[in-house]
Design a protein around this motif. Sequence first.
Motif, PDB file in Angstrom:
ATOM      1  N   ALA A 194      40.231  11.008  50.410  1.00 37.84           N
ATOM      2  CA  ALA A 194      39.649   9.575  50.848  1.00 37.84           C
ATOM      3  C   ALA A 194      38.115   9.168  50.382  1.00 37.84           C
ATOM      4  O   ALA A 194      37.941   7.911  50.124  1.00 37.84           O
ATOM      5  N   HIS A 203      39.976   1.375  46.572  1.00 42.93           N
ATOM      6  CA  HIS A 203      40.075   1.265  47.982  1.00 42.93           C
ATOM      7  C   HIS A 203      41.755   1.259  48.338  1.00 42.93           C
ATOM      8  O   HIS A 203      42.174   1.191  49.407  1.00 42.93           O
ATOM      9  N   ALA A 204      42.623   1.179  47.236  1.00 42.69           N
ATOM     10  CA  ALA A 204      44.006   1.328  47.411  1.00 42.69           C
ATOM     11  C   ALA A 204      44.464   1.964  46.172  1.00 42.69           C
ATOM     12  O   ALA A 204      45.096   1.579  45.111  1.00 42.69           O
ATOM     13  N   ALA A 208      47.771   7.772  45.262  1.00 39.54           N
ATOM     14  CA  ALA A 208      48.131   8.274  46.574  1.00 39.54           C
ATOM     15  C   ALA A 208      49.501   8.396  46.749  1.00 39.54           C
ATOM     16  O   ALA A 208      49.881   9.061  47.743  1.00 39.54           O
ATOM     17  N   ARG A 216      49.310  11.519  53.086  1.00 41.23           N
ATOM     18  CA  ARG A 216      49.059  10.131  52.676  1.00 41.23           C
ATOM     19  C   ARG A 216      48.516   9.114  53.659  1.00 41.23           C
ATOM     20  O   ARG A 216      47.652   8.530  53.597  1.00 41.23           O
ATOM     21  N   GLU A 217      49.030   9.463  54.982  1.00 44.82           N
ATOM     22  CA  GLU A 217      48.790   8.523  55.910  1.00 44.82           C
ATOM     23  C   GLU A 217      47.162   8.818  56.725  1.00 44.82           C
ATOM     24  O   GLU A 217      46.704   8.010  56.687  1.00 44.82           O
ATOM     25  N   HIS A 220      44.760   7.164  53.786  1.00 36.21           N
ATOM     26  CA  HIS A 220      44.576   5.847  54.095  1.00 36.21           C
ATOM     27  C   HIS A 220      43.907   5.499  55.351  1.00 36.21           C
ATOM     28  O   HIS A 220      42.974   4.706  55.501  1.00 36.21           O
ATOM     29  N   LEU A 223      40.188   6.260  54.451  1.00 34.07           N
ATOM     30  CA  LEU A 223      39.610   5.549  53.358  1.00 34.07           C
ATOM     31  C   LEU A 223      39.341   4.004  54.155  1.00 34.07           C
ATOM     32  O   LEU A 223      38.321   3.412  54.017  1.00 34.07           O
ATOM     33  N   LYS A 224      40.238   3.639  54.948  1.00 39.68           N
ATOM     34  CA  LYS A 224      39.984   2.607  55.815  1.00 39.68           C
ATOM     35  C   LYS A 224      38.765   2.563  56.632  1.00 39.68           C
ATOM     36  O   LYS A 224      37.904   1.622  56.878  1.00 39.68           O
TER      37      LYS A 224
END
Length: 442
Positions: A194, A203-204, A208, A216-217, A220, A223-224
């Motif tokens: 991330a 950002h996306a 991934a 992956r979860e 994200h 990263l968020k």
Amino acid sequence: MFGWFQPKCPLATGEKVWVESRMAWLAEKLGYERLLKARVVEPTDEFFPGEYCGRAEDAEQIFQKVVRIMAVDPSRVKLRVRSDWTSSHPLGQYNSANPALIEINPSQLQDPESLVGTLAHEIAHEILLGGGLLQDNNEDLERLTDLLPIFLGIGIFGANSVVREQNFREGRFSWWSMQKQGYLPQRMHAYGLALFAWLRNEHAPQWAGHLRLDVREPLHGGLKYLVKTNDCIFESQLQAPMSSLAMCLQHLQHASPSFRLAALQGIIALETNATSGVAEIGRALTDRDAEVRGAAAQALGVIGPPSVTLCRDLRKLLSDKAPEVRAAAVFALGEIRPADSITSDLASLLRDTDRGVVGASAEALGKIGAADSRVVQELLRQYEYRLLKCDYHLIETIALSLIQMLPNAAVAVDEHFAAHDGELRRFAQESLAQAGIEQSQR
């Protein structure tokens, strides 16, 4: 308005600080541009073309590909598949030489994704050790060798290989097994990825999609968190590492616990040179983040006797909910050694539910030395309990404390174990003697 919907970092503060500061260290040593310009390597034919049949020559082709991706001179490393290794042996091994020898377990030939992750890890050893960036006794060397492939864009494979499942079937029977690999847990792999994406303004990230769901979860989520809060010490560590007391004390006032913890770690590295910052450090003893409270206590212990004015606050932390805070407070009091006795307080923590707190209490009592008979008896009872549990680390720690505390520890141990089973009594005597030998060799 109430912060209910603020994203949360998937890591504890200490783990977050480690990932961010070590990524900054890699950027300093290898160049920030390498991270920014790295091409993310994916498990596709584009990066690993051709049929894979699980042979040694297939592994050699992948090895040469990974060497080029990680920008290592091919003449510096060579590969060997160890046919004499079994599944109980390591997945891979780095042997320093000229050229360095990387050996892999033949079990890796059946799992090409795990093979790439293992090879990237071992080649990272060559970059760090062969390149002279670290010594092989560095305490976080192995974790850093897991992080380096992330920095270089080949981190998907290591992250996917932390947990490997296998399904088996024979006749009417089937079974399943799971094995953990590597040194960084999945959540730290995910946050490292991330951070890698965030620093590159991705950002996306499309790549991934190649990650396991359980990587992956949290990626994200991390990263968020980074996009929303910008709470990251990477840039500050890269531009101006916390090497001065003034800079550390400045960051100690930061709203982010990451900055406060990094500041305290910097102060700990300064050791007694941080004496003038005792008051500011003391205020962090009531921080809402447990790891910050623990680091503040640790810093005061490293500073030692000049921190004596804060002993009252440190004693309050002996009942903190977080065991790492209790252990740090014990350490600090053992180093400061206040004039009013604290041995009874420390002796009560010999019955703590956390082994780290028990060990810290025994060590502190040994450093303080003389104590009343009630404290000595509590230490002997704990020695007996750990002998019965075969808790070898704490046996050694408590034995050493008895030697430091008593002018004739052997007599006290003999008297305490006189009515006990002969084998336990002999075990107690031998452990005490061994602790004495090790103390004399230090």
